[in-house]
Design a protein around this motif. Structure first.
Motif, mmCIF file in Angstrom:
data_model
loop_
_atom_site.group_PDB
_atom_site.id
_atom_site.type_symbol
_atom_site.label_atom_id
_atom_site.label_comp_id
_atom_site.label_asym_id
_atom_site.label_seq_id
_atom_site.Cartn_x
_atom_site.Cartn_y
_atom_site.Cartn_z
ATOM 1 N N PHE A 58 -89.651 -40.227 -32.388
ATOM 2 C CA PHE A 58 -88.923 -39.546 -33.262
ATOM 3 C C PHE A 58 -87.584 -39.603 -32.769
ATOM 4 C CE2 PHE A 58 -89.006 -36.615 -29.239
ATOM 5 C CZ PHE A 58 -87.494 -36.143 -29.371
ATOM 6 N N LEU A 59 -86.126 -39.592 -33.869
ATOM 7 C CA LEU A 59 -84.619 -40.394 -33.532
ATOM 8 C C LEU A 59 -83.589 -38.428 -34.465
ATOM 9 C CD1 LEU A 59 -82.416 -42.079 -33.236
ATOM 10 C CD2 LEU A 59 -82.526 -42.582 -35.781
ATOM 11 N N GLY A 60 -83.123 -38.455 -33.871
ATOM 12 C CA GLY A 60 -82.491 -37.223 -34.137
ATOM 13 C C GLY A 60 -82.123 -35.971 -33.538
ATOM 14 N N GLU A 61 -82.438 -34.428 -33.933
ATOM 15 C CA GLU A 61 -82.603 -33.366 -33.246
ATOM 16 C C GLU A 61 -83.937 -32.297 -33.939
ATOM 17 O OE1 GLU A 61 -78.992 -31.341 -33.776
ATOM 18 O OE2 GLU A 61 -79.821 -31.308 -35.158
ATOM 19 N N PHE A 62 -85.124 -33.293 -32.714
ATOM 20 C CA PHE A 62 -86.291 -33.047 -33.040
ATOM 21 C C PHE A 62 -87.082 -31.845 -32.676
ATOM 22 C CE2 PHE A 62 -91.179 -33.347 -31.597
ATOM 23 C CZ PHE A 62 -91.149 -33.211 -33.172
ATOM 24 N N GLU A 63 -87.149 -30.118 -33.312
ATOM 25 C CA GLU A 63 -87.518 -29.188 -32.411
ATOM 26 C C GLU A 63 -86.261 -28.825 -31.926
ATOM 27 O OE1 GLU A 63 -92.068 -30.060 -33.174
ATOM 28 O OE2 GLU A 63 -91.185 -30.006 -31.621
ATOM 29 N N PRO A 64 -85.473 -28.549 -31.173
ATOM 30 C CA PRO A 64 -84.532 -28.270 -30.657
ATOM 31 C C PRO A 64 -84.197 -27.047 -30.156
ATOM 32 C CG PRO A 64 -83.200 -28.030 -32.452
ATOM 33 C CD PRO A 64 -84.841 -28.705 -32.822
ATOM 34 N N ILE A 65 -83.972 -27.036 -29.040
ATOM 35 C CA ILE A 65 -84.600 -25.607 -28.050
ATOM 36 C C ILE A 65 -83.768 -24.631 -28.485
ATOM 37 C CG2 ILE A 65 -83.660 -24.359 -25.923
ATOM 38 C CD1 ILE A 65 -84.200 -27.164 -24.040
ATOM 39 N N SER A 98 -81.634 -14.573 -36.938
ATOM 40 C CA SER A 98 -81.159 -13.953 -37.751
ATOM 41 C C SER A 98 -80.362 -14.518 -38.843
ATOM 42 C CB SER A 98 -79.667 -13.100 -36.808
ATOM 43 O OG SER A 98 -79.327 -12.670 -37.026
ATOM 44 N N ASN A 99 -79.784 -13.576 -39.888
ATOM 45 C CA ASN A 99 -79.151 -13.385 -41.081
ATOM 46 C C ASN A 99 -77.931 -13.945 -40.738
ATOM 47 O OD1 ASN A 99 -76.977 -12.119 -43.170
ATOM 48 N ND2 ASN A 99 -79.277 -13.547 -44.097
ATOM 49 N N LEU A 100 -77.353 -13.823 -39.190
ATOM 50 C CA LEU A 100 -75.866 -13.967 -38.873
ATOM 51 C C LEU A 100 -75.938 -15.957 -38.646
ATOM 52 C CD1 LEU A 100 -73.239 -12.805 -38.358
ATOM 53 C CD2 LEU A 100 -73.952 -12.159 -35.842
ATOM 54 N N MET A 101 -76.986 -16.342 -38.459
ATOM 55 C CA MET A 101 -76.823 -17.821 -37.416
ATOM 56 C C MET A 101 -77.193 -18.177 -39.187
ATOM 57 S SD MET A 101 -76.100 -16.704 -34.884
ATOM 58 C CE MET A 101 -76.509 -16.197 -33.057
ATOM 59 N N ASP A 102 -76.538 -17.857 -39.889
ATOM 60 C CA ASP A 102 -77.449 -18.785 -42.126
ATOM 61 C C ASP A 102 -76.859 -19.779 -41.260
ATOM 62 O OD1 ASP A 102 -78.773 -19.401 -44.036
ATOM 63 O OD2 ASP A 102 -78.113 -17.473 -45.611
ATOM 64 N N SER A 103 -77.829 -21.338 -41.685
ATOM 65 C CA SER A 103 -76.628 -22.088 -42.322
ATOM 66 C C SER A 103 -77.151 -23.242 -42.540
ATOM 67 C CB SER A 103 -76.556 -23.229 -40.400
ATOM 68 O OG SER A 103 -76.381 -24.248 -40.170
ATOM 69 N N TRP A 104 -75.866 -24.309 -43.301
ATOM 70 C CA TRP A 104 -76.319 -25.252 -43.859
ATOM 71 C C TRP A 104 -76.415 -26.365 -43.925
ATOM 72 C CZ3 TRP A 104 -77.882 -23.210 -49.585
ATOM 73 C CH2 TRP A 104 -77.926 -21.706 -49.484
ATOM 74 N N HIS A 105 -75.696 -26.701 -42.879
ATOM 75 C CA HIS A 105 -75.461 -28.058 -41.879
ATOM 76 C C HIS A 105 -77.016 -28.787 -41.880
ATOM 77 C CE1 HIS A 105 -71.406 -28.031 -40.644
ATOM 78 N NE2 HIS A 105 -71.313 -26.625 -41.314
ATOM 79 N N SER A 106 -77.715 -28.138 -41.935
ATOM 80 C CA SER A 106 -79.337 -28.615 -41.378
ATOM 81 C C SER A 106 -80.642 -27.614 -41.820
ATOM 82 C CB SER A 106 -79.312 -29.005 -40.373
ATOM 83 O OG SER A 106 -79.798 -28.493 -39.156
ATOM 84 N N TYR A 107 -81.610 -27.907 -41.800
ATOM 85 C CA TYR A 107 -82.983 -27.589 -41.847
ATOM 86 C C TYR A 107 -83.299 -26.430 -40.918
ATOM 87 C CZ TYR A 107 -87.399 -25.596 -42.207
ATOM 88 O OH TYR A 107 -88.451 -24.532 -43.748
ATOM 89 N N ASN A 108 -82.791 -27.157 -39.682
ATOM 90 C CA ASN A 108 -83.316 -26.788 -38.437
ATOM 91 C C ASN A 108 -81.663 -24.991 -37.767
ATOM 92 O OD1 ASN A 108 -85.435 -28.409 -37.277
ATOM 93 N ND2 ASN A 108 -84.042 -29.782 -36.088
#
Length: 403
Positions: free
Chosen positions: A108-115, A132-142
């Protein structure tokens, strides 16, 4: 760029040789979020995550993200727009089975299954998102994670019977916060049952010296994190996401712990008469909070050396699904958030006593519905304690789709 091209070519060659010309299948996710502030300023975030499955034996994954500021300026002058393109992940995974054990070998290269994210649980067990819905993010799928990193490496995972999985990761990383190069080793264990979902990981980072060689290590950092959901999702459950990214052992300065690297979210969840009620308490580093939709870290505090790069707070999320307007199924809800950016677990009380706590009280109504095979979300946030400031109010329009 040459490393990326070589990595991609090698992964594709491995896929072709391993699957002997059988036709692959493709799946993916696409997200776009537009943000409007009263100034007015129009910002955008988007990501694309795709997976090519070569007959179930080889998986090739890619994820890219783009963040752009001041889109209205780019309409007048294309050179004015500030944007960032990131390769979130490029990976290739070969799997095979022996008895009741399935083995996964990945590069892999990048963020792979981050902790601290739930992506490992989704991939190994096919569970729905537990974050949590509070953690909703649109920066990446992770989304956000307890230990952010960007690395080039390999992993070996095994899925035992139906309910257990473990993994080992080795990678050459660049810390997304400090920019320090390191050699990382991580161990992971996960399990799923009818009343508990658990994913826990820990590892060591061997910080490389100026020469970049593995024999020039004089600093070691310890990091780890977990995701835990216990209870009955349809009635009462408890979610815990926690981690730490920076406990340092240095040959010269000894032990050192960075309080701003603490990551904690505890959220009881209750479903009552169709209403979902989720109070929570959190301690979040800036680099994680900065990826989240419903939390805000003031721009002026990012460059303030006296401010902790962390936030402490509490949130109440209430929402109801399966509301119908005609034949349209919608979800309506809202967050009420009290947060103290610029404080961590150790400095919150002293900052409050000194009158230097910078509180925010934010209300964030939102509406979501299915559309064109994906989902549409409309939300806005208002900081009730800073109504006169330009960024106190924001409106969001987001679209996600499965491809």
């Amino acid at each position: 760029m040459k490393k990326i091209l070589c990595f991609t070519a090698s992964a594709l060659c491995a896929a072709i040789s391993a699957t002997a010309l059988q036709l692959p299948t493709f799946s993916g996710n696409l997200g776009f979020l537009g943000e409007v502030t009263p100034e007015p300023t129009i910002n955008a975030q988007s990501y694309f995550a795709g997976q090519i499955d070569f007959s179930g034996r080889f998986l090739f994954r890619t994820e890219f993200s783009v963040a752009a500021d001041s889109l209205q300026d780019s309409i007048n002058d294309a050179s004015n727009v500030q944007s960032a393109f990131n390769i979130q992940e490029i990976s290739g995974t070969f799997n095979f089975s022996t008895g009741q054990v399935t083995h996964y070998v990945s590069a892999f290269l990048g963020e792979f299954e981050p902790i601290g994210s739930d992506i490992f649980l989704k991939r190994q067990f096919g569970v729905q998102s537990i974050s949590s819905n509070l953690m909703d993010s649109w920066h990446s799928y992770n989304g956000a994670s307890a230990y952010p990193f960007y690395g080039l490496g390999a992993s070996y995972a095994l899925h035992i019977v139906k309910n257990y999985a473990a993994a080992l990761y080795v990678s050459r990383n660049t810390d997304s916060v400090t920019g320090v190069n390191s050699l990382d080793t991580n161990l992971r264990f996960a399990t799923v049952s009818h009343s508990m979902i658990l994913d826990v990981a820990t590892g060591l980072s061997f910080v490389l010296g100026e020469s970049g060689g593995i024999f020039s290590v004089d600093t070691i950092t310890l990091h780890g994190g977990l995701n835990l959901l216990a209870g009955n999702r349809n009635f009462l459950s408890f979610f815990l996401q926690a981690g730490v990214s920076d406990y340092t052992i240095d040959a010269q300065s000894g032990h050192k712990f960075n309080n701003d690297s603490i990551y904690v979210l505890f959220e009881p969840r209750l479903v009552l008469n169709g209403f979902h009620i989720a109070p929570s308490a959190f301690i979040l580093p800036f680099e994680a909070q900065n990826k989240m939709l419903f939390l805000h870290y003031p721009e002026e505090m990012i460059t303030d050396d006296d401010a902790n790069k962390s936030s402490v707070g509490a949130n109440l999320n209430i929402y109801k699904e399966d509301l119908y307007v005609g034949i349209t199924d919608i979800t309506v809800g809202g967050h009420l958030t009290l947060s103290f950016p610029g404080s961590n677990a150790m400095t919150l009380i002293p900052n409050i006593m000194a009158g230097d706590s910078h509180p925010q009280l934010t209300i964030s109504p939102y509406l979501a519905t299915d559309i064109f095979g994906g989902s549409l979300m409309i939300a806005f946030t208002v900081d009730l304690l800073h109504l006169k400031e330009a960024d106190s109010t924001k409106i969001f329009l987001g679209i996600r789709s499965e491809l």
